[in-house]
Design an enzyme around this catalytic site. Structure first.
Site, mmCIF file in Angstrom:
data_model
loop_
_atom_site.group_PDB
_atom_site.id
_atom_site.type_symbol
_atom_site.label_atom_id
_atom_site.label_comp_id
_atom_site.label_asym_id
_atom_site.label_seq_id
_atom_site.Cartn_x
_atom_site.Cartn_y
_atom_site.Cartn_z
ATOM 1 N N ASP A 97 0.942 -1.042 -0.035
ATOM 2 C CA ASP A 97 0.096 -0.081 0.044
ATOM 3 C C ASP A 97 0.943 1.357 0.044
ATOM 4 O OD1 ASP A 97 1.031 0.393 2.570
ATOM 5 O OD2 ASP A 97 -0.933 0.043 3.484
ATOM 6 N N ASP A 113 -8.255 -7.280 0.266
ATOM 7 C CA ASP A 113 -7.417 -7.709 1.094
ATOM 8 C C ASP A 113 -8.148 -7.103 2.444
ATOM 9 O OD1 ASP A 113 -6.163 -5.128 2.660
ATOM 10 O OD2 ASP A 113 -6.735 -4.382 0.526
ATOM 11 N N CYS A 157 -14.385 -28.071 7.048
ATOM 12 C CA CYS A 157 -12.852 -27.456 6.660
ATOM 13 C C CYS A 157 -11.936 -28.603 6.617
ATOM 14 C CB CYS A 157 -12.496 -26.400 7.557
ATOM 15 S SG CYS A 157 -11.020 -25.609 7.448
ATOM 16 N N CYS A 191 -8.625 -28.008 6.780
ATOM 17 C CA CYS A 191 -7.324 -27.294 6.796
ATOM 18 C C CYS A 191 -6.682 -28.160 7.813
ATOM 19 C CB CYS A 191 -7.649 -25.937 7.384
ATOM 20 S SG CYS A 191 -7.803 -25.741 9.151
ATOM 21 N N CYS A 247 -8.315 -28.102 11.663
ATOM 22 C CA CYS A 247 -9.564 -28.947 11.705
ATOM 23 C C CYS A 247 -9.221 -30.529 11.594
ATOM 24 C CB CYS A 247 -10.533 -28.169 10.583
ATOM 25 S SG CYS A 247 -11.172 -26.702 10.965
ATOM 26 N N HIS A 278 -6.150 -21.250 10.579
ATOM 27 C CA HIS A 278 -7.795 -21.901 9.954
ATOM 28 C C HIS A 278 -8.579 -20.682 9.278
ATOM 29 C CE1 HIS A 278 -11.844 -23.306 9.712
ATOM 30 N NE2 HIS A 278 -12.155 -21.761 10.456
#
Ligand SMILES: [Zn+2]
Length: 347
Positions: A66, A240, A278, A280, A283, A309
Site C-alpha cells: 500500500d 485484502d 474444513c 485445513c 480442523c 484456519h
C-alpha cells in the site's frame, strides 16, 4: 496469480503467526505489505540493502504494497496535509517525517514491491461533499505524480485508486481522471470505512462498471466472507483485509455456517473441529475444546492455529469461487454459501 484473489495482510513484512511455507500450503498467491510501517521500522533502505522485501521476509511470490496514505491519514492530529504531501509524526517515537507521492514510490521501489499503489487519501466517513471533492481531486493530482515518479525499469505494476467518498458523481470523476492518466490496475478506495453494507455495495455497483474489465479491479480493505462473494458478483478481482488474521488473534473464527467465538464456555468440552466442512491442518487435528484451552491460557499457538484456519477459510472460499466461475456455476455457489449460513447447523 489467479483472480479473484484474497491477499493476506502482512503489515510488518510478516503475516502475523504464519510461516511463509504455511501460507503457500494454504494457497496464498500474494501478500500485502505496509509502506508506512516498513518505512518507519526497519526502514526501506535497510530492506533494500538486505536484498528487498521478498528476500527479507522469505516470500518468493508477489507482494503488493500500500502507499502509506491510509496510515498517515489515520494519524489525526499528528499529521498535516498540503499539496506536496503529508507531514506526520511517527506513532513509534514522535519523529517528524514527510510522505509525498514521489517518496511513497521511492519507498515501495526500495522494498521491491510487485504491485505499487498510488499515494492517496482514504477519505473518512462521513465527510462533506466539499471535503470529498477537494481531497479526491488532490489524490488525482498525486496519482499523476506517482505515475511520473515510478521508474518503469522496476517492472512493478502501478494501480490508481478511485476515491470520491459516497458521492457517485465524484466517484465517476475520479475514475475518468485516473483512466485518462492510465494505470496497470484500478482500486476502489475509501470503502468499508464505517458506512452500511448497502451503501458500500451501492458504491461498488456504481464504480466497478466504470473501470476497464481487462485490468484488475481491487476493492481495498474489504472485507467479510459475505463481502467477498458479493464483491465478486460485482466484478471485483482483488481483496485484502485484516479481518481473518486480526479476528483469529481475538478468538473469532470463520466457518461455512458463520463466525464463532472460541472463548465461549460451550466449546469447553466440544470434541468437534472448528468447522466439520474444513479440510485445513487445524480442523484435521484439533478440537474446539483444545483451541479454547489455548486461547484461555493465552498460548502463542492459539494465534498460530486460529490464523491458519481463518486464512485457509478465506483462501479456500476464493478457490471455490474461481472454480465456480470457470465452470459457470457461480450463481449456485453463491446461493449455497448463504444457505449454509442461514441454516447455521454447526453453531
Ligand atoms: Zn479449518
Amino acid at each position: 496469480m489467479e483472480t479473484p484473489v484474497f491477499m493476506p495482510v502482512g503489515t510488518q513484512g510478516t503475516v502475523k503467526g504464519m510461516l511463509p511455507e504455511a501460507l503457500k500450503e494454504i494457497g496464498a498467491q500474494i501478500v500485502l505489505a505496509n509502506t508506512y510501517h516498513l518505512f518507519l521500522r526497519p526502514g526501506h533502505e535497510l530492506v533494500r540493502k538486505l536484498g528487498g522485501l521478498h528476500r527479507f521476509m522469505h516470500w518468493d511470490r508477489p507482494i503488493l504494497t500500500d502507499s502509506g496514505g491510509f496510515q498517515v491519514f489515520s494519524l489525526g492530529d499528528l499529521r498535516r496535509i498540503d499539496e506536496d504531501g503529508v507531514r506526520f509524526q511517527s506513532h513509534l517515537d514522535g519523529a517528524s517525517h514527510v510522505l509525498t507521492p514521489e517518496s511513497s514510490m521511492a519507498v515501495q521501489e526500495a522494498l521491491g514491491s510487485d504491485i505499487v499503489m498510488a499515494f492517496d487519501e482514504c477519505i473518512p466517513y462521513p465527510a462533506s461533499r466539499e471535503y470529498v471533492a477537494a481531497s479526491t481531486d488532490r489524490s488525482t493530482r498525486w496519482a499523476r505524480r506517482c505515475k511520473e515518479a515510478l521508474r518503469p525499469q522496476t517492472g512493478a505494476a502501478l494501480f490508481g485508486i478511485v476515491q470520491g467518498g459516497m458521492f457517485a458523481d465524484l466517484r465517476a470523476r475520479s475514475a475518468e481522471d485516473l483512466l485518462r492518466i492510465g494505470f496497470d490496475g484500478y482500486a476502489v478506495g475509501g470503502l468499508s470505512v464505517g458506512e452500511d453494507a448497502s451503501l458500500m455495495y451501492e458504491m461498488m455497483d456504481f464504480t466497478l462498471p466504470l473501470l476497464p474489465a481487462d485490468r484488475p479491479r481491487y476493492v481495498m480493505g474489504v472485507g467479510t466472507p459475505e463481502n467477498l462473494i458479493e464483491g465478486v458478483s460485482r466484478g471485483v478481482d482483488m481483496f485484502d483485509c485484516v479481518m481473518p488474521t486480526r479476528n483469529a488473534r481475538n478468538g473469532v473464527l470463520f466457518t461455512t455456517f458463520g463466525k464463532i467465538s472460541i472463548k465461549q464456555a460451550r466449546y469447553g468440552d466440544d470434541p468437534q473441529p472448528i468447522d466439520p466442512d474444513c479440510g485445513c491442518y487445524v480442523c484435521r487435528n484439533y478440537s474446539r475444546a483444545y483451541l479454547r484451552h489455548l486461547y484461555m491460557s493465552r498460548e502463542i499457538l492459539a494465534s498460530v492455529l486460529n490464523t491458519h484456519h481463518n486464512l485457509h477459510y478465506y483462501l479456500n472460499l476464493m478457490g471455490e469461487i474461481r472454480t465456480a466461475l470457470e465452470q459457470g456455476t457461480f450463481a449456485a455457489c453463491k446461493k449455497e454459501f448463504f444457505r449454509k449460513r442461514e441454516s447455521a447447523v454447526g453453531a
